[in-house]
Motif scaffolding. Structure first.
Motif, PDB file in Angstrom:
ATOM      1  N   TYR A   1      39.833  17.321  77.801  1.00  0.00           N
ATOM      2  CA  TYR A   1      40.496  16.968  79.134  1.00  0.00           C
ATOM      3  C   TYR A   1      40.359  15.397  79.158  1.00  0.00           C
ATOM      4  N   LEU A   2      39.193  14.780  78.672  1.00  0.00           N
ATOM      5  CA  LEU A   2      39.192  13.396  78.650  1.00  0.00           C
ATOM      6  C   LEU A   2      40.148  12.712  77.964  1.00  0.00           C
ATOM      7  N   TRP A   3      40.429  13.404  76.793  1.00  0.00           N
ATOM      8  CA  TRP A   3      41.468  12.838  75.805  1.00  0.00           C
ATOM      9  C   TRP A   3      42.745  12.971  76.423  1.00  0.00           C
ATOM     10  N   ILE A   4      42.839  14.016  77.034  1.00  0.00           N
ATOM     11  CA  ILE A   4      44.166  14.334  77.926  1.00  0.00           C
ATOM     12  C   ILE A   4      44.438  13.343  78.860  1.00  0.00           C
ATOM     13  N   ALA A   5      43.209  12.969  79.607  1.00  0.00           N
ATOM     14  CA  ALA A   5      43.546  11.791  80.586  1.00  0.00           C
ATOM     15  C   ALA A   5      43.886  10.669  79.990  1.00  0.00           C
ATOM     16  N   TYR A   6      42.977  10.407  78.928  1.00  0.00           N
ATOM     17  CA  TYR A   6      43.194   8.858  78.222  1.00  0.00           C
ATOM     18  C   TYR A   6      44.740   8.979  78.032  1.00  0.00           C
ATOM     19  N   THR A   7      45.294   9.721  77.412  1.00  0.00           N
ATOM     20  CA  THR A   7      46.714   9.791  76.973  1.00  0.00           C
ATOM     21  C   THR A   7      47.598   9.595  78.051  1.00  0.00           C
TER      22      THR A   7
ATOM     23  N   ALA B   1      34.885  13.651  82.804  1.00  0.00           N
ATOM     24  CA  ALA B   1      33.661  13.210  81.916  1.00  0.00           C
ATOM     25  C   ALA B   1      32.563  12.679  82.644  1.00  0.00           C
ATOM     26  N   ASN B   2      32.429  11.491  82.756  1.00  0.00           N
ATOM     27  CA  ASN B   2      31.304  11.075  83.428  1.00  0.00           C
ATOM     28  C   ASN B   2      31.470   9.622  83.908  1.00  0.00           C
ATOM     29  N   THR B   3      30.477   8.914  84.489  1.00  0.00           N
ATOM     30  CA  THR B   3      30.704   7.365  84.843  1.00  0.00           C
ATOM     31  C   THR B   3      29.937   6.538  83.919  1.00  0.00           C
ATOM     32  N   GLY B   4      29.841   7.104  82.566  1.00  0.00           N
ATOM     33  CA  GLY B   4      28.997   6.288  81.771  1.00  0.00           C
ATOM     34  C   GLY B   4      29.964   5.181  81.246  1.00  0.00           C
TER      35      GLY B   4
ATOM     36  N   THR C   1      39.484   7.531  88.884  1.00  0.00           N
ATOM     37  CA  THR C   1      39.046   8.637  89.307  1.00  0.00           C
ATOM     38  C   THR C   1      39.223   9.795  88.464  1.00  0.00           C
ATOM     39  N   ARG C   2      40.187  10.005  87.835  1.00  0.00           N
ATOM     40  CA  ARG C   2      40.317  11.207  87.066  1.00  0.00           C
ATOM     41  C   ARG C   2      39.234  11.275  85.897  1.00  0.00           C
ATOM     42  N   ILE C   3      39.321  10.026  85.289  1.00  0.00           N
ATOM     43  CA  ILE C   3      38.337   9.967  84.020  1.00  0.00           C
ATOM     44  C   ILE C   3      36.711  10.315  84.601  1.00  0.00           C
TER      45      ILE C   3
END
Length: 400
Positions: free
Chosen positions: A200-206, A317-320, A311-313
């Motif tokens: 889902y992180l990669w979907i958000a990045y996309t 995932a996290n705030t790293g 915010t979605r990221i």
């Protein structure tokens, strides 16, 4: 909002002004270094390449450094690169300076967001991100035009020195305003990298890449479209671009207020508006009223989705620092993809309106990229409903 949030926004404004301003002084730099305008365009590409590739690599090297110290080190590295650019006597030196500033800018982008997420409550992260990322919008509305004016009246080097002063001021304010306790949640590279196993992180990045690609496919060619297709005079175009910049600032303020509560609604609505606007603009580029309305609408609905994207990221995932830096690289990739494909379609003979169609297609793909999230939510709702119905049937059976 803590004052440190505004300091971070000032730093992003300073660095983003440096990124954009070369596009506004191509003729001056071309004459100075005795190269073609196309060669000056490679200076923009070098900055973007530094952000995309070098930023995350530099971030990995700084994972064990407390975030405040990392922020100050990156500001110093950017300051060195920008100073080298201001003193550059040749094209190669300027290219090196642009790569240094691009790498340090991308890493500082991620560190700044990570710090800002540390300084506020989880339900205020969208608003905090809108202030930090607002530096990007203000750089478009004020930084770029100001750099162009400096170039016209005082020479191109004055623009570079002005950014040096702004970055130096931001660093001094950061020493005072950013708490020393702002440090990485974990010094483990393995734990940082674990977040990238989340699909889902990669979907958000996309989605983020497609949003920025759609906006910049259009924005990169507003000037020739508005002059050659719509018929505005060259003197009017800066005013229209100023209106676009003002619209991005206003849109950012609105989305920043709403991003924490309505993240997915902002992304869905924004992408729908962006798609429709670019299609209408492409079909009616010869009509001045529609063209002006479209420029403002793209400003309101395009880049200002940044707070919701950030915010979605943090939610998937996290705030790293590495996650947020990679997100900045993805955004830079979107700029390159949108502007490059738009330029290719023009070179291929599809006309000046073709980048608008490219932007509309990328925005439509962005909407499609949200489908897995919508389906996942619907499945969870269905599971909860089924569970509730099962419990209800069991209770009724017991009563009988």
């Amino acid at each position: 909002m803590p004052f440190a949030i505004y300091v971070l926004g000032l730093m992003i404004f300073s660095m983003t002004t440096s990124e954009f301003m070369v596009a506004g002084m191509m003729s001056s730099l071309s004459a100075q270094f005795e190269v073609s305008v196309a060669a000056i365009g490679y200076l923009i590409s070098a900055y973007a390449a530094g952000m995309i590739v070098g930023g995350p690599l530099l971030t990995v090297g700084l994972l064990k450094v407390p975030r405040k110290q990392a922020f100050l080190l990156l500001a110093l590295l950017f300051l060195i690169g920008q100073t080298v650019g201001a003193l550059a006597s040749g094209y190669v030196v300027m290219m090196v300076a642009r790569i240094i500033t691009g790498i340090s800018s991308a890493a500082c982008f991620g560190v700044s967001l990570a710090i800002c997420f540390d300084l506020v409550r989880p339900d205020s992260r969208g608003r905090a991100a809108s202030i930090v990322l607002g530096g990007l919008m203000v750089a478009t509305a004020i930084g770029l035009p100001a750099a162009m004016l400096f170039d016209q009246y005082f020479g191109w080097r004055s623009s570079f020195w002005a950014v040096v002063v702004l970055v130096f001021l931001s660093g001094l304010l950061g020493i005072w305003a950013i708490p020393s306790t702002s440090k990485p949640e974990s010094a483990s590279l393995r734990s940082e990298l674990a977040a990238f196993g989340n699909r889902y992180l990669w979907i958000a990045y996309t989605t983020s890449m497609l949003i920025i690609g759609a906006a910049f496919a259009a924005f990169s060619y507003f000037s020739p479209i508005l002059t050659d297709l719509t018929g505005f005079g060259p003197a009017t175009v800066p005013l229209l671009l100023g209106m676009y910049g003002a619209a991005t600032v206003i849109g950012n303020l609105v989305t920043g207020r709403l991003a924490d509560r309505y993240t997915m609604r902002i992304l869905t609505t924004g992408l729908a508006v962006l798609t429709i606007t670019l299609v209408v603009f492409a079909l009616s580029a010869h009509h001045s009223v529609i063209a002006v309305a479209a420029v403002i609408a793209v400003g309101l609905a395009g880049v200002p989705m940044n707070p919701a994207m950030a915010t979605r990221i943090t939610r998937v995932a996290n705030t790293g620092t590495l996650v947020t830096t990679a997100h900045g690289s993805v955004i830079s990739l979107g700029v390159v993809v949108g502007s490059s494909i738009g330029g290719m379609t023009i070179d291929a003979g599809y006309g000046l309106a073709s980048p608008l169609w490219v932007g509309a297609a990328l925005a439509a793909l962005g909407l499609l990229s949200l489908l897995p999230v919508v389906r996942s939510k619907n499945n969870r709702r269905g599971s909860r409903t089924a569970s509730a119905e099962t419990e209800h049937c069991r209770s009724v059976g017991k009563q009988r």
